[in-house]
Scaffold this motif. Structure first.
Motif, short mmCIF file in Angstrom:
data_model
loop_
_atom_site.label_atom_id
_atom_site.label_comp_id
_atom_site.label_asym_id
_atom_site.label_seq_id
_atom_site.Cartn_x
_atom_site.Cartn_y
_atom_site.Cartn_z
N LEU A 36 29.87 41.76 32.83
CA LEU A 36 29.33 41.51 34.17
C LEU A 36 27.81 41.49 34.14
CD1 LEU A 36 28.11 44.23 35.92
CD2 LEU A 36 30.47 44.92 35.59
N HIS A 37 27.21 42.29 33.26
CA HIS A 37 25.74 42.26 33.10
C HIS A 37 25.30 40.89 32.61
CE1 HIS A 37 25.85 46.86 32.75
NE2 HIS A 37 25.09 46.59 33.81
N GLN A 38 26.07 40.31 31.70
CA GLN A 38 25.72 38.99 31.17
C GLN A 38 25.87 37.92 32.25
OE1 GLN A 38 28.01 38.42 27.54
NE2 GLN A 38 26.62 39.75 26.41
N SER A 39 26.92 38.06 33.07
CA SER A 39 27.09 37.11 34.18
C SER A 39 25.95 37.22 35.17
CB SER A 39 28.42 37.38 34.89
OG SER A 39 29.52 37.19 34.02
N PHE A 65 35.22 57.42 34.10
CA PHE A 65 34.65 56.16 33.63
C PHE A 65 35.14 55.00 34.50
CE2 PHE A 65 34.82 52.29 31.08
CZ PHE A 65 33.56 52.25 30.52
N THR A 66 36.44 55.00 34.80
CA THR A 66 37.04 53.95 35.63
C THR A 66 36.39 53.90 37.00
OG1 THR A 66 39.18 54.09 34.49
CG2 THR A 66 39.18 53.19 36.74
N ASN A 67 36.23 55.04 37.63
CA ASN A 67 35.63 55.09 38.97
C ASN A 67 34.19 54.60 38.96
OD1 ASN A 67 38.01 56.10 40.07
ND2 ASN A 67 37.39 58.24 39.82
N VAL A 77 30.70 47.55 39.51
CA VAL A 77 31.16 46.20 39.86
C VAL A 77 30.93 45.93 41.35
CG1 VAL A 77 33.16 44.67 40.03
CG2 VAL A 77 32.85 46.09 37.99
N ALA A 78 31.26 46.91 42.18
CA ALA A 78 31.10 46.73 43.62
C ALA A 78 29.64 46.54 44.00
CB ALA A 78 31.69 47.94 44.36
N ASN A 79 28.76 47.32 43.36
CA ASN A 79 27.32 47.20 43.66
C ASN A 79 26.80 45.81 43.33
OD1 ASN A 79 27.16 49.84 44.52
ND2 ASN A 79 26.41 50.65 42.57
N TYR A 80 27.17 45.30 42.16
CA TYR A 80 26.73 43.97 41.79
C TYR A 80 27.42 42.89 42.63
CZ TYR A 80 23.76 45.08 37.79
OH TYR A 80 22.73 45.51 36.99
N GLY A 81 28.66 43.16 43.03
CA GLY A 81 29.38 42.21 43.86
C GLY A 81 28.72 42.00 45.21
N ARG A 82 28.13 43.06 45.75
CA ARG A 82 27.40 42.92 47.03
C ARG A 82 26.15 42.08 46.86
NH1 ARG A 82 29.38 48.26 47.71
NH2 ARG A 82 27.55 49.16 46.70
N MET A 83 25.49 42.22 45.72
CA MET A 83 24.26 41.45 45.48
C MET A 83 24.55 40.01 45.08
SD MET A 83 21.71 44.11 43.50
CE MET A 83 22.90 44.68 42.28
N PHE A 84 25.67 39.81 44.36
CA PHE A 84 26.01 38.47 43.85
C PHE A 84 27.47 38.17 44.22
CE2 PHE A 84 22.75 40.22 41.07
CZ PHE A 84 21.80 39.21 41.07
N VAL A 101 38.61 43.48 36.81
CA VAL A 101 38.36 44.90 36.58
C VAL A 101 39.43 45.53 35.70
CG1 VAL A 101 38.17 47.15 37.70
CG2 VAL A 101 37.03 45.16 38.70
N GLU A 102 40.69 45.31 36.01
CA GLU A 102 41.76 45.97 35.27
C GLU A 102 41.80 45.51 33.81
OE1 GLU A 102 43.32 48.51 36.44
OE2 GLU A 102 42.21 48.23 38.32
#
Length: 456
Positions: free
Chosen positions: A142-145, A191-193, A199-206, A213-214
Motif C-alpha cells: 500500500l505504501h508503494q501504491s 498487528f492485524t488491528n 489502511v483506513a488512514n490512507y484510504g481516507r486520503m486516497f 486486507v485479508e
C-alpha cells in the motif's frame, strides 16, 4: 583511609576529598573497535557497493543503516554481477554477517525476490549470515501504491521517486502509525488491528487506493515465520561486536546530496544518508565511528529531476553516459552526466567528515583530450559564493567556474598500481586531493573488485 574503585561507594575525608591512594582503572572501561563507514559523496551511483565488497573481505559484520529497496548497488565477483537493493553488499563474503539496521525500511516481498535472485547466482548460504533489526519499519504494498498516487498528484512537479514506497513508509514512521519487524513477530492480533488502521488512514486520503486486507495479512503471517530466525536486537548486537573487537563496516545507501536535510530538497530521498543516519540508523554513538570513506565518481551523475550545475547536455554528457553505462540499477533510468563538482564535494565533506576518498570510474575519462573540474559557483552578479545554496532555485541559477586539465587519452582499465597510471591521470587525482584536502586512498578503473588501485 582506603578508597574503593568506581562502582562501589567511595569513602572521603572530612573535607570531602578522597585519599591520596592511586586511582584504579574504572571497572568495565574497555577500548572497543570502531566502525568504518562508506558513504556516497554526490547524488548516488558512485560505486559504493564495489567499495563495500572490497572492504567486506576483511570485515566481520556489514550493516545497512537507512533507505530501502530504492537503493541499488552492483557488485561484480568472479564474473558474476549481483544487484543489491536491501541486502548489504557484504553478503557475498562467506565469513561476514550482514545486518539490515533499524533505520532501513523493509519491503519483505522485495527482500525475498532479491534473495531468490542471489540464490540463482550461487549465493545460497544467506540464511546463515543475514540478520534483520527488530526495530526496522515495514514497507507495505500500500505504501508503494500511495507513492505512485502522490507522484501522479504532483503532475509536472513530480520528484521522480522510485515508487518503491520509501517516502510513505518513512511518513508512517514519523506519524507513529507505522509497523515494525518486532510488531510482525509479536501479537499478530495487534498487528492485524494496526495494519487495518493504517489502511483506513490512507484510504481516507486516497479513495482510489485498493488493498486486499485479508490477503495481505495472510501473506505477512507467513513472512513472520520465515524471517523469525533472522531477526535480532541489532543495537546490542553491533555494540557487543565492537566491544569484542570485531570489524564492523557500515554501508550507506543513496548519497549525501540526496539526504533529506542536506541534499537538494525536495529532490531528495526520505532518509538521512549522511553520517548522522549512521548513528540513528544503527544505534551507534559518534565515538564508535572510525574511518569515514567518501565514494566519489570521477565525474558527476544524478537520476531524476533537480538542479545539477555541472551537467553537460551535449556530446560530453552523452559520452560519459555511454562509456559509463549510466543507467540506474533500481530505476533503469538514464543518468544525467556532467563534470566533477568540487563545491558538492566540499559541502558533503563538511557534513560527513571524510577521512579518505575512493575515486571510482576514472577509466571513463580515458578518451577525453581535456577534462574540466567545476571549482566554484558564481551568482547572477558574478560574485563567488562562499556557501552551498540550500535553495534549489538559487542552485539552479549559479554559474560554474571550471579548471581545465589535460586528459591522458589512453586505456587505464588494466592498470593496477599508482606508478603505472599516466602522468595526467595522476595529476587529476592529485588536483582533487588538493581541492578537497582529503586523501584519495583508492582509485577504481573498472567493474570488478580487482580493478581498484590502493594508494596507501
Amino acid at each position: 583511609m582506603a578508597t574503593k574503585s568506581r562502582g562501589d561507594s567511595q569513602v572521603c575525608g572530612e573535607n570531602g576529598n578522597s585519599s591520596d591512594s592511586p586511582r584504579k582503572r574504572p571497572r568495565g572501561v574497555t577500548s572497543a573497535a570502531k566502525a568504518t563507514v562508506v558513504l556516497g559523496a554526490q547524488w548516488g551511483d558512485e560505486g559504493k557497493g564495489k567499495v563495500v565488497d572490497m572492504l567486506a573481505t576483511e570485515a566481520n559484520i556489514v550493516c545497512r543503516c537507512q533507505g530501502g529497496n530504492n537503493a541499488g548497488h552492483t557488485v561484480v565477483v568472479d564474473g558474476s554481477e549481483f544487484d543489491f537493493h536491501l541486502v548489504p553488499s557484504g553478503i557475498v563474503n562467506p565469513e561476514c554477517k550482514s545486518v539490515i539496521g533499524n533505520g532501513v525500511v523493509i519491503h519483505l516481498p522485495g527482500l525475498f525476490d532479491e534473495l531468490k535472485a542471489c540464490e540463482k547466482k550461487g549465493l545460497t548460504d544467506w540464511k546463515d549470515r543475514l540478520l534483520i533489526s527488530d526495530r526496522a519499519h515495514l514497507v507495505f504494498d500500500l505504501h508503494q501504491s500511495v507513492d505512485g498516487l502522490q507522484e501522479a498528484e504532483k503532475g509536472t512537479q513530480s520528484l521522480g521517486t522510485t515508487k518503491k514506497g520509501i517516502g510513505p513508509a518513512y511518513s508512517s514512521k514519523a506519524t507513529r502509525n507505522g509497523l515494525r519487524i518486532c510488531d510482525l513477530l509479536g501479537d499478530f492480533d495487534q498487528f492485524t488491528n494496526r495494519y487495518k488502521t493504517l489502511v483506513a488512514n490512507y484510504g481516507r486520503m486516497f479513495p482510489a487506493l485498493k488493498v486486499d486486507v485479508e490477503s495481505e495479512l495472510k501473506r505477512y503471517k507467513e513472512y513472520a515465520e520465515i524471517i523469525r530466525p533472522l531477526v535480532v536486537e541489532s543495537v546490542s548486537y553491533i555494540c557487543n561486536a565492537l566491544k569484542d573487537g570485531k570489524k564492523v563496516l557500515v554501508e550507506g545507501a543513496n548519497a549525501a546530496m540526496l539526504d533529506i536535510d542536506f541534499g537538494t530538497y525536495p529532490y531528495v530521498t526520505s532518509s538521512n544518508c549522511s553520517i548522522g543516519g549512521v548513528c540513528t540508523g544503527l544505534g551507534l554513538p559518534p565515538s564508535s565511528i572510525g574511518d569515514i570513506i567518501g565514494v566519489v565518481k570521477a565525474y558527476t551523475t544524478r537520476v531524476g529531476d533537480g538542479p545539477f550545475p555541472t551537467e553537460q547536455i551535449n556530446e560530453i554528457g552523452q559520452s560519459l553516459q555511454t562509456r559509463g553505462h549510466e543507467i540506474g540499477v533500481t530505476t533503469k533510468r538514464v543518468r544525467r552526466c556532467g563534470w566533477l563538482d568540487i563545491q558538492v564535494l566540499l559541502f558533503t565533506s563538511i557534513v560527513n567528515g571524510y577521512t579518505a576518498l575512493c575515486l571510482t570510474k576514472l577509466d571513463i575519462l580515458d578518451t577525453f583530450k581535456t577534462i574540466k573540474i567545476g571549482v566554484s559557483y558564481l551568482d547572477s552578479n558574478g560574485k563567488r559564493l562562499t556557501y552551498f545554496p540550500a535553495s534549489t532555485a538559487e542552485l539552479a541559477k549559479v554559474q560554474v567556474e571550471y579548471m581545465e586539465l589535460p586528459g591522458w587519452e589512453q586505456d587505464i582499465s588494466n592498470v593496477r598500481s599508482w606508478d603505472d597510471l599516466p602522468q595526467n591521470a595522476k595529476k587529476y587525482v592529485e588536483t582533487i586531493e588538493d581541492l578537497l584536502n582529503v586523501p584519495v586512498k583508492w582509485i577504481g578503473v573498472g567493474k570488478g573488485r580487482e580493478s581498484i588501485i590502493q594508494l596507501y
